[in-house]
Design a protein around this motif. Structure first.
Motif, mmCIF file in Angstrom:
data_model
loop_
_atom_site.group_PDB
_atom_site.id
_atom_site.type_symbol
_atom_site.label_atom_id
_atom_site.label_comp_id
_atom_site.label_asym_id
_atom_site.label_seq_id
_atom_site.Cartn_x
_atom_site.Cartn_y
_atom_site.Cartn_z
ATOM 1 N N ARG A 186 0.161 45.395 -9.193
ATOM 2 C CA ARG A 186 0.758 44.062 -9.161
ATOM 3 C C ARG A 186 1.935 44.033 -8.189
ATOM 4 N NH1 ARG A 186 1.270 38.958 -12.351
ATOM 5 N NH2 ARG A 186 0.063 39.696 -14.106
ATOM 6 N N ALA A 187 2.711 45.102 -8.164
ATOM 7 C CA ALA A 187 3.830 45.174 -7.213
ATOM 8 C C ALA A 187 3.322 45.033 -5.786
ATOM 9 C CB ALA A 187 4.589 46.482 -7.392
ATOM 10 N N ALA A 188 2.202 45.726 -5.499
ATOM 11 C CA ALA A 188 1.634 45.659 -4.149
ATOM 12 C C ALA A 188 1.149 44.240 -3.850
ATOM 13 C CB ALA A 188 0.485 46.656 -4.027
ATOM 14 N N GLU A 189 0.521 43.617 -4.828
ATOM 15 C CA GLU A 189 -0.027 42.273 -4.598
ATOM 16 C C GLU A 189 1.099 41.264 -4.340
ATOM 17 O OE1 GLU A 189 -3.083 39.007 -6.528
ATOM 18 O OE2 GLU A 189 -2.269 40.562 -7.820
ATOM 19 N N VAL A 190 2.156 41.357 -5.130
ATOM 20 C CA VAL A 190 3.282 40.428 -4.986
ATOM 21 C C VAL A 190 3.946 40.606 -3.615
ATOM 22 C CG1 VAL A 190 5.600 39.899 -5.839
ATOM 23 C CG2 VAL A 190 3.700 40.161 -7.451
ATOM 24 N N ALA A 191 4.207 41.852 -3.240
ATOM 25 C CA ALA A 191 4.867 42.122 -1.961
ATOM 26 C C ALA A 191 4.008 41.620 -0.804
ATOM 27 C CB ALA A 191 5.139 43.619 -1.818
ATOM 28 N N LEU A 192 2.707 41.844 -0.907
ATOM 29 C CA LEU A 192 1.798 41.436 0.156
ATOM 30 C C LEU A 192 1.741 39.915 0.272
ATOM 31 C CD1 LEU A 192 -0.130 42.624 2.233
ATOM 32 C CD2 LEU A 192 -1.960 42.460 0.531
ATOM 33 N N ALA A 193 1.661 39.237 -0.865
ATOM 34 C CA ALA A 193 1.602 37.767 -0.845
ATOM 35 C C ALA A 193 2.866 37.200 -0.214
ATOM 36 C CB ALA A 193 1.424 37.236 -2.267
ATOM 37 N N ALA A 194 4.016 37.758 -0.569
ATOM 38 C CA ALA A 194 5.287 37.280 -0.015
ATOM 39 C C ALA A 194 5.342 37.525 1.491
ATOM 40 C CB ALA A 194 6.455 37.954 -0.720
ATOM 41 N N ALA A 195 4.862 38.698 1.920
ATOM 42 C CA ALA A 195 4.885 39.023 3.349
ATOM 43 C C ALA A 195 3.950 38.105 4.115
ATOM 44 C CB ALA A 195 4.480 40.484 3.562
ATOM 45 N N ARG A 196 2.758 37.879 3.574
ATOM 46 C CA ARG A 196 1.791 37.006 4.272
ATOM 47 C C ARG A 196 2.337 35.597 4.419
ATOM 48 N NH1 ARG A 196 -3.467 39.318 1.113
ATOM 49 N NH2 ARG A 196 -4.130 40.833 2.689
ATOM 50 N N ALA A 197 3.134 35.168 3.421
ATOM 51 C CA ALA A 197 3.705 33.819 3.462
ATOM 52 C C ALA A 197 4.930 33.759 4.377
ATOM 53 C CB ALA A 197 4.078 33.380 2.053
ATOM 54 N N GLY A 198 5.311 34.879 4.959
ATOM 55 C CA GLY A 198 6.461 34.891 5.874
ATOM 56 C C GLY A 198 7.800 34.988 5.175
ATOM 57 N N ALA A 199 7.794 35.295 3.857
ATOM 58 C CA ALA A 199 9.054 35.347 3.107
ATOM 59 C C ALA A 199 9.790 36.674 3.306
ATOM 60 C CB ALA A 199 8.788 35.117 1.620
ATOM 61 N N LEU A 200 9.170 37.623 3.979
ATOM 62 C CA LEU A 200 9.813 38.927 4.194
ATOM 63 C C LEU A 200 10.035 39.183 5.678
ATOM 64 C CD1 LEU A 200 7.798 40.898 1.498
ATOM 65 C CD2 LEU A 200 10.188 40.183 1.383
ATOM 66 N N SER A 201 10.250 38.086 6.403
ATOM 67 C CA SER A 201 10.516 38.233 7.828
ATOM 68 C C SER A 201 12.002 38.480 8.034
ATOM 69 C CB SER A 201 10.103 36.962 8.567
ATOM 70 O OG SER A 201 10.813 35.865 8.036
ATOM 71 N N ASN A 202 12.327 38.922 9.223
ATOM 72 C CA ASN A 202 13.719 39.192 9.552
ATOM 73 C C ASN A 202 14.056 38.512 10.866
ATOM 74 O OD1 ASN A 202 16.225 40.173 9.136
ATOM 75 N ND2 ASN A 202 15.769 42.268 9.736
ATOM 76 N N ALA B 194 5.003 34.471 -3.767
ATOM 77 C CA ALA B 194 4.024 35.255 -4.540
ATOM 78 C C ALA B 194 3.351 34.378 -5.584
ATOM 79 C CB ALA B 194 4.716 36.455 -5.186
ATOM 80 N N ALA B 195 4.126 33.519 -6.243
ATOM 81 C CA ALA B 195 3.554 32.643 -7.273
ATOM 82 C C ALA B 195 2.586 31.646 -6.653
ATOM 83 C CB ALA B 195 4.676 31.904 -8.005
ATOM 84 N N ARG B 196 2.975 31.059 -5.532
ATOM 85 C CA ARG B 196 2.097 30.081 -4.865
ATOM 86 C C ARG B 196 0.783 30.720 -4.447
ATOM 87 N NH1 ARG B 196 6.858 27.274 -1.368
ATOM 88 N NH2 ARG B 196 7.261 25.505 -2.742
ATOM 89 N N ALA B 197 0.841 32.006 -4.075
ATOM 90 C CA ALA B 197 -0.383 32.706 -3.658
ATOM 91 C C ALA B 197 -1.211 33.154 -4.852
ATOM 92 C CB ALA B 197 0.002 33.914 -2.797
ATOM 93 N N GLY B 198 -0.737 32.881 -6.058
ATOM 94 C CA GLY B 198 -1.489 33.268 -7.257
ATOM 95 C C GLY B 198 -1.308 34.720 -7.669
#
Lengths: 206, 206
Positions: A186-202, B194-198
């Motif tokens: 789940r940790a991997a899934e959450v981190a990946l979803a956030a990164a794909r959404a651009g929330a972990l950009s710098n 992460a939540a929006r991505a499910g």
């Protein structure tokens, strides 16, 4: 001439690596079993069965020794995967972290690094440097994913790795929930979803 | 007949609430200043200026008292926002948590709850129950967002709140990075993405 265990009586220059490994291992055992206060070069040398000048020749002080021992240990115990797929890489990395935390060696080291002793400035500084090094070790996962266009170009490797670690450490240190493969996945899934959404950009978009 | 400070000599049934508030406040001050080992009903009663039977009438033991004091304190100090927008709600909640951690009261309580004393089974259990209650307190943020169709229907409130907290506690307990508004905002952004991505649905998709 190869350097291995058959050359126990060879000069130090040759049997250097096994000696260094023994000193690093002794450092972490000393830390896990006796705590930071008891971690002296003398105690480490005694435990490793080497003369303390051997230790001082390589490391200036116990903080440098501790940082080196820790980095080397984690690089070996929680290897940075390269499966060709960012989701698998992150999942394997998270599972490796969970397994390491559950192991006697990992649990012992972490307990000291993150316990009350962790508020000693020297150990807090060693910990900061350790995580910085660790993020650099694991950054290629993110860089390769960007090259394969699996992640947005601006994704910050350290931010992604912190997002991966955060829920695992939250379970360990705060909520006390079980640390298992499901938690790692789940940790991997959450981190990946956030990164794909651009929330972990710098720099952060917010 | 209203219950307020003008009725100091009224029977306990009437001036109950101010007394309970004083006992709860004394519990947290005792904990923050003297640690868990010194936290006894006697010490709390003395600090609050009430008789210990007043405390025992309401709470069976110090664990129950601690849990109640903690829940009440956090509910007041880190209120659960309701702005009509999930992104603003999460950001305000994260900023509130960061401010609370930085405050003497919050920092003192957390230091004890999460320090070596936190490994005492009774305090670990109080902590688990506290976070469970806290997730229930804050769950309406997520339920309202689902109703407004800002989040997928299956989003798990507790998982989303943990995703919000995790990077904040990681900074506090592990990496030692500064805890500021930027950190809070990024935590909110990551949890929301992460939540929006499910990825924070229940049961997990993985």
């Amino acid at each position: 001439m190869p350097c291995d265990d058959r050359h126990r009586n060879a000069p130090l220059g040759c049997r250097g690596e096994p000696v260094l490994a023994a000193v690093r291992a002794a450092t972490l055992r000393e830390l896990a079993e006796c705590g930071y206060a008891a971690l002296t070069i003398d105690n480490v040398a005694r435990r490793a069965g080497v003369h303390k000048t051997t230790v001082y020749r390589r490391w200036h002080d116990r903080e440098q020794l501790l940082l080196d021992a820790l980095s080397d240990h984690v690089a070996t115990e929680v290897p940075v995967p390269d499966t060709g797929d960012v989701e698998r890489d992150l999942r394997e990395l998270a599972r490796g972290l969970v397994r390491w935390i559950a192991s006697p060696a990992g649990g012992g080291v972490l307990a000291t690094m993150l316990s009350d002793a962790g508020r000693v400035p020297a150990i807090a500084e060693a910990r900061r440097r350790f995580y910085r090094q660790r993020f650099e070790q694991a950054a290629p996962i993110v860089r390769r994913a960007i090259e394969r266009r699996e992640l947005p170009a601006g994704t910050d490797p350290a931010e992604l790795l912190k997002a991966l670690m955060a829920p695992i450490y939250l379970r360990l240190l705060v909520t006390g929930e079980p640390l298992d493969e499901e938690a790692a996945d789940r940790a991997a899934e959450v981190a990946l979803a956030a990164a794909r959404a651009g929330a972990l950009s710098n720099p952060p978009r917010t």
